[in-house]
Scaffold this motif. Structure first.
Motif, PDB file in Angstrom:
ATOM      1  N   ARG A 120      -3.859 -13.291   1.884  1.00 35.29           N
ATOM      2  CA  ARG A 120      -5.108 -14.086   1.248  1.00 35.29           C
ATOM      3  C   ARG A 120      -6.299 -13.569   1.537  1.00 35.29           C
ATOM      4  O   ARG A 120      -6.794 -13.456   2.673  1.00 35.29           O
ATOM      5  CB  ARG A 120      -4.881 -15.471   1.701  1.00 35.29           C
ATOM      6  N   PRO A 121      -7.632 -13.371   0.683  1.00 39.11           N
ATOM      7  CA  PRO A 121      -7.167 -13.710  -0.665  1.00 39.11           C
ATOM      8  C   PRO A 121      -6.429 -12.373  -1.194  1.00 39.11           C
ATOM      9  O   PRO A 121      -6.319 -11.316  -0.799  1.00 39.11           O
ATOM     10  CB  PRO A 121      -8.850 -13.438  -1.349  1.00 39.11           C
ATOM     11  N   GLY A 122      -5.955 -12.577  -2.506  1.00 37.77           N
ATOM     12  CA  GLY A 122      -5.502 -11.353  -3.357  1.00 37.77           C
ATOM     13  C   GLY A 122      -3.941 -11.463  -3.534  1.00 37.77           C
ATOM     14  O   GLY A 122      -3.009 -10.658  -4.047  1.00 37.77           O
ATOM     15  N   ARG A 123      -3.343 -12.663  -3.254  1.00 37.91           N
ATOM     16  CA  ARG A 123      -1.759 -12.826  -3.334  1.00 37.91           C
ATOM     17  C   ARG A 123      -1.172 -12.350  -4.830  1.00 37.91           C
ATOM     18  O   ARG A 123      -0.273 -11.742  -4.713  1.00 37.91           O
ATOM     19  CB  ARG A 123      -1.274 -14.221  -3.016  1.00 37.91           C
ATOM     20  N   PRO A 124      -1.709 -12.892  -6.014  1.00 34.03           N
ATOM     21  CA  PRO A 124      -1.152 -12.278  -7.051  1.00 34.03           C
ATOM     22  C   PRO A 124      -1.002 -10.887  -7.593  1.00 34.03           C
ATOM     23  O   PRO A 124      -0.873 -10.714  -8.651  1.00 34.03           O
ATOM     24  CB  PRO A 124      -1.632 -13.279  -8.008  1.00 34.03           C
ATOM     25  N   ALA A 125      -1.612 -10.078  -6.759  1.00 29.98           N
ATOM     26  CA  ALA A 125      -2.029  -8.828  -7.418  1.00 29.98           C
ATOM     27  C   ALA A 125      -0.635  -8.172  -7.886  1.00 29.98           C
ATOM     28  O   ALA A 125       0.441  -8.222  -7.232  1.00 29.98           O
ATOM     29  CB  ALA A 125      -2.550  -7.866  -6.073  1.00 29.98           C
ATOM     30  N   VAL A 126      -0.980  -7.287  -8.946  1.00 25.68           N
ATOM     31  CA  VAL A 126       0.371  -6.742  -9.653  1.00 25.68           C
ATOM     32  C   VAL A 126       0.297  -5.260  -9.589  1.00 25.68           C
ATOM     33  O   VAL A 126      -0.989  -4.873  -9.718  1.00 25.68           O
ATOM     34  CB  VAL A 126       0.384  -7.439 -10.953  1.00 25.68           C
ATOM     35  N   PHE A 127       1.180  -4.364  -9.499  1.00 23.61           N
ATOM     36  CA  PHE A 127       0.985  -3.187  -9.563  1.00 23.61           C
ATOM     37  C   PHE A 127       2.165  -2.635 -10.333  1.00 23.61           C
ATOM     38  O   PHE A 127       3.316  -2.997 -10.130  1.00 23.61           O
ATOM     39  CB  PHE A 127       1.247  -2.316  -8.151  1.00 23.61           C
ATOM     40  N   ALA A 128       2.114  -1.831 -11.700  1.00 21.99           N
ATOM     41  CA  ALA A 128       3.009  -1.508 -12.366  1.00 21.99           C
ATOM     42  C   ALA A 128       2.690  -0.064 -12.788  1.00 21.99           C
ATOM     43  O   ALA A 128       1.778   0.577 -12.496  1.00 21.99           O
ATOM     44  CB  ALA A 128       3.262  -2.265 -13.575  1.00 21.99           C
ATOM     45  N   THR A 129       3.778   0.701 -13.526  1.00 24.93           N
ATOM     46  CA  THR A 129       3.500   1.997 -14.044  1.00 24.93           C
ATOM     47  C   THR A 129       3.635   1.588 -15.986  1.00 24.93           C
ATOM     48  O   THR A 129       4.683   0.724 -15.860  1.00 24.93           O
ATOM     49  CB  THR A 129       4.294   3.057 -13.720  1.00 24.93           C
ATOM     50  N   ARG A 168       1.020  -1.215  -0.003  1.00 22.46           N
ATOM     51  CA  ARG A 168       0.010   0.003  -0.100  1.00 22.46           C
ATOM     52  C   ARG A 168       0.779   1.210   0.062  1.00 22.46           C
ATOM     53  O   ARG A 168       0.750   2.070  -0.674  1.00 22.46           O
ATOM     54  CB  ARG A 168      -0.732   0.070   1.205  1.00 22.46           C
ATOM     55  N   GLN A 169       1.782   0.831   1.050  1.00 22.93           N
ATOM     56  CA  GLN A 169       2.649   2.422   1.084  1.00 22.93           C
ATOM     57  C   GLN A 169       3.579   2.696  -0.302  1.00 22.93           C
ATOM     58  O   GLN A 169       3.697   3.622  -0.852  1.00 22.93           O
ATOM     59  CB  GLN A 169       3.764   1.829   1.968  1.00 22.93           C
ATOM     60  N   LYS A 170       3.795   1.590  -1.030  1.00 24.18           N
ATOM     61  CA  LYS A 170       4.380   1.399  -2.550  1.00 24.18           C
ATOM     62  C   LYS A 170       3.386   2.219  -3.283  1.00 24.18           C
ATOM     63  O   LYS A 170       3.942   3.101  -4.287  1.00 24.18           O
ATOM     64  CB  LYS A 170       4.870   0.105  -3.172  1.00 24.18           C
ATOM     65  N   HIS A 180       6.309  -2.605  -9.724  1.00 26.62           N
ATOM     66  CA  HIS A 180       6.569  -2.293  -8.284  1.00 26.62           C
ATOM     67  C   HIS A 180       6.292  -3.118  -7.310  1.00 26.62           C
ATOM     68  O   HIS A 180       7.170  -3.364  -6.342  1.00 26.62           O
ATOM     69  CB  HIS A 180       5.746  -0.904  -7.957  1.00 26.62           C
ATOM     70  N   PHE A 181       5.222  -4.246  -7.696  1.00 21.17           N
ATOM     71  CA  PHE A 181       5.273  -5.460  -7.075  1.00 21.17           C
ATOM     72  C   PHE A 181       4.304  -6.568  -7.751  1.00 21.17           C
ATOM     73  O   PHE A 181       3.328  -5.942  -8.686  1.00 21.17           O
ATOM     74  CB  PHE A 181       4.591  -5.509  -5.580  1.00 21.17           C
ATOM     75  N   GLU A 207       0.767 -10.246 -16.800  1.00 18.50           N
ATOM     76  CA  GLU A 207       2.359  -9.768 -16.478  1.00 18.50           C
ATOM     77  C   GLU A 207       3.251  -9.715 -17.872  1.00 18.50           C
ATOM     78  O   GLU A 207       3.981  -8.865 -18.074  1.00 18.50           O
ATOM     79  CB  GLU A 207       2.930 -10.655 -15.392  1.00 18.50           C
ATOM     80  N   GLN A 208       2.905 -10.965 -18.653  1.00 17.76           N
ATOM     81  CA  GLN A 208       3.875 -10.875 -19.713  1.00 17.76           C
ATOM     82  C   GLN A 208       3.488  -9.883 -20.676  1.00 17.76           C
ATOM     83  O   GLN A 208       4.394  -9.152 -21.494  1.00 17.76           O
ATOM     84  CB  GLN A 208       3.268 -12.113 -20.478  1.00 17.76           C
ATOM     85  N   VAL A 209       2.230  -9.425 -20.882  1.00 19.92           N
ATOM     86  CA  VAL A 209       1.868  -8.614 -21.910  1.00 19.92           C
ATOM     87  C   VAL A 209       2.323  -7.162 -21.502  1.00 19.92           C
ATOM     88  O   VAL A 209       2.867  -6.457 -22.316  1.00 19.92           O
ATOM     89  CB  VAL A 209       0.466  -8.576 -22.144  1.00 19.92           C
ATOM     90  N   LEU A 210       2.037  -6.566 -20.333  1.00 19.57           N
ATOM     91  CA  LEU A 210       2.525  -5.519 -19.509  1.00 19.57           C
ATOM     92  C   LEU A 210       4.090  -5.493 -19.787  1.00 19.57           C
ATOM     93  O   LEU A 210       4.555  -4.563 -19.799  1.00 19.57           O
ATOM     94  CB  LEU A 210       2.212  -5.502 -17.990  1.00 19.57           C
ATOM     95  N   ASN A 211       4.696  -6.531 -19.649  1.00 18.68           N
ATOM     96  CA  ASN A 211       6.369  -6.286 -19.616  1.00 18.68           C
ATOM     97  C   ASN A 211       6.464  -6.117 -21.104  1.00 18.68           C
ATOM     98  O   ASN A 211       7.461  -5.369 -21.262  1.00 18.68           O
ATOM     99  CB  ASN A 211       6.940  -7.986 -19.160  1.00 18.68           C
TER     100      ASN A 211
END
Ligand code: AMP
Ligand code: MG
Length: 406
Positions: free
Chosen positions: A279-288, A8-10, A272-273, A261-265
Motif C-alpha cells: 500500500r499504495p499500489g495493491r492492484p498492480a497488474v503485470f502481464a505479457t 519484482r523478482q517475477k 504474471h500477477f 484486466e478484462q481487455v487484456l484478457n
C-alpha cells in the motif's frame, strides 16, 4: 497475496526470459551517453597512467639519496606536465617536477615542494623520501587492453569520463526500450486543459513519461482513454504496437469500470500477477501480451509512481540490456512513532534527513494514495514491514529515497 519483493523478482525473470532478442544497437556521440547502456565494452587503448606520473609539485629524487631528513641535492632542470627530459637522474641530483609530469629515468620518488628549501641550484629536503612516494606507476590503474567499462553498464559521468580518456569518442549502446503510456479514466482530462468540477487532470501521463525517460527508456505518449471497453481495446492495441513496454494507469482495481484486466484478457494476455501486498499500489497488474510487457498500474497518482519504481524500472533495465538496479533501501531512525494496519508493506511518503552521519526519518501527513501534495514534500518513503505495525520513536526502520529527490 504476492510480496513486493517476489513481484519484482517475477518482473525480472519474465523480462529476462522473453526479452526482445537481439537487442538493437546504435552508435552515439560520447556526450549523449549519460544513462545509456553500453553495448560494446570499452578497453584501455594504452597503459593507465601511460607513464610514471607525479601526483605532486616538488622534486623528483632518487630515494636512496634522501634516506634521512636534511639531504642536499643538485637541481638539474625542470619538468612540467607534458614535458620530456632526456637522460637520467644521477646520484645527488634532483629535478623540479610538476603534478602530471612524467617522472624521469633514475628518479623513484617525488618530494613535495612544501618539504624543500631552495638556494639557487641546491635543494634541501626537510624529510626523508621513500621509493614510490607521490608516483603512480605506469599501468597501475589499468594495463593496455584491460576491460575498462563492461557491456551492459549503464553509463554515469565516471564511466563516460573513463571512456573519453580511453579515446572512445563514439559509443555503441543498446537502443532504449520504448515505453508506451496510456492513462485511463472517464474523469481524466489532458493536463493542459481546464477540468470540469468533477474531472482531474492527467498527472499520471506526465509522471510516467518523466519516470520512463529518467529510467533510460523512450516514452511514447498515448494520452488518456475513457472507461469504455472498445476504446480501451483499441488503444491498448495501439500501445502494444507503439511500445516494447506498455504502461497503463488506472482501471486496474475491482470497480465496475476497471476494465484493464478484462481487455487484456480478451487480447490473450498472460498474467504474471494481478495484485501485490503493498500500500499504495495493491492492484498492480503485470502481464505479457503479443511479446510485449504490460503493466497496469493503479490510477491513484502516488500508487502509480511507487509501483513504477518497484516494478517497471527493473523491466526497463532488463530490456535496456542492463542488470536491474537494486532498490536503494537503507535504514534510518524513526523520529516520531507510527501505527499502520498490518498485512501489507507500506511505502509512506516521508522526509529523510541526516543528523551527523545518522539518517532520521519522519512520516509526512497524507490522505492516502491520491495525495501527491504529500509526495511532493517527501524526499523518500518509509518502508513499513507488515509484521511491524507499531514502531516506536528511536527505532530503526527501512527507508527508500524518492529517485532524484535525495
Ligand atoms: P483508478 O485506479 O482508475 O480506480 O483511479 C484511482 C484514482 O486515481 C481516482 O481517483 C482517479 O480519478 C485517479 N486517477 C486515475 N487516473 C489518473 C491520472 N491519469 N492522473 C491523475 N489521477 C488519476
Ligand atoms: Mg479509473
Amino acid at each position: 497475496m504476492l510480496a513486493y519483493t517476489d513481484a519484482r523478482q517475477k518482473v525480472i525473470e519474465v523480462a529476462g526470459s522473453i526479452r526482445r532478442r537481439p537487442l538493437l544497437r546504435e552508435s552515439i556521440e560520447i556526450e549523449q551517453g549519460f544513462g545509456r547502456v553500453l553495448a560494446r565494452e570499452v578497453r584501455a587503448d594504452r597503459d593507465y597512467p601511460p607513464f610514471n606520473r607525479s601526483t605532486r609539485d616538488g622534486f623528483a629524487v632518487r630515494a636512496a639519496d634522501a634516506s634521512a631528513p636534511g639531504a642536499r641535492l643538485e637541481c638539474i632542470g625542470e619538468l612540467r606536465a607534458g614535458g620530456t627530459f632526456d637522460g637520467a637522474l644521477g646520484p645527488g641530483q634532483c629535478i623540479e617536477i610538476m603534478t602530471g609530469a612524467s617522472v624521469p629515468a633514475g628518479a623513484d620518488a617525488v618530494v613535495m615542494i612544501e618539504h624543500t628549501k631552495r638556494d639557487d641550484r641546491t635543494i634541501t629536503l626537510d624529510r626523508a623520501a621513500q621509493s614510490g612516494d607521490h608516483i603512480v606507476p605506469r599501468g597501475s590503474e589499468a594495463r593496455a587492453g584491460a576491460l575498462l567499462v563492461a557491456e551492459g553498464t549503464r553509463l554515469g559521468y565516471a564511466e563516460i569520463a573513463l571512456a573519453a580518456q580511453a579515446g572512445a569518442a563514439r559509443l555503441e549502446v543498446f537502443v532504449s526500450p520504448r515505453v508506451a503510456i496510456l492513462s485511463t479514466g472517464d474523469e481524466v482530462v489532458d493536463a493542459r486543459t481546464a477540468p470540469g468540477p468533477l474531472q482531474v487532470r492527467n498527472s499520471n501521463g506526465i509522471s510516467i513519461e518523466v519516470l520512463a525517460r529518467t529510467a533510460g527508456a523512450q516514452p511514447v505518449q498515448l494520452g488518456n482513454v475513457p472507461d469504455d471497453k472498445n476504446a480501451l481495446r483499441r488503444d491498448i492495441e495501439r500501445g502494444l504496437e507503439a511500445g516494447d513496454i506498455l504502461v497503463l494507469s488506472g482501471g486496474a482495481s475491482m470497480g465496475k469500470y476497471d476494465l484493464v484486466e478484462q481487455v487484456l484478457n480478451d487480447l490473450g494476455a498472460e498474467f504474471h500477477f494481478t495484485g501485490v501486498a503493498i500500500r499504495p499500489g495493491r492492484p498492480a497488474v503485470f502481464a505479457t501480451c503479443r511479446g510485449k510487457l504490460v503493466f497496469g498500474l493503479p490510477g491513484n497518482p502516488v500508487s502509480t509512481m511507487v509501483t513504477f519504481e518497484l516494478f517497471v524500472l527493473p523491466a526497463i533495465d532488463r530490456w535496456s540490456g542492463a542488470a536491474p538496479r537494486p532498490l536503494p533501501v537503507f535504514r534510518a531512525k524513526l523520529v516520531a512513532p507510527i501505527r499502520e494496519k498490518g498485512a501489507m508493506f507500506h511505502f509512506l511518503p516521508a522526509r529523510i534527513e541526516w543528523e551527523g552521519r545518522e539518517a532520521r526519518v519522519t512520516q509526512l501527513p497524507w490522505q492516502g494514495s491520491g495525495d501527491i501534495v504529500s509526495l511532493a514534500l517527501a524526499n523518500g518513503f518509509l518502508v513499513v514491514d507488515p509484521e511491524r505495525t507499531e514502531v516506536a520513536a528511536g527505532d530503526w526502520v527501512d527507508v527508500m529515497p524518492r529517485r532524484g529527490a535525495l
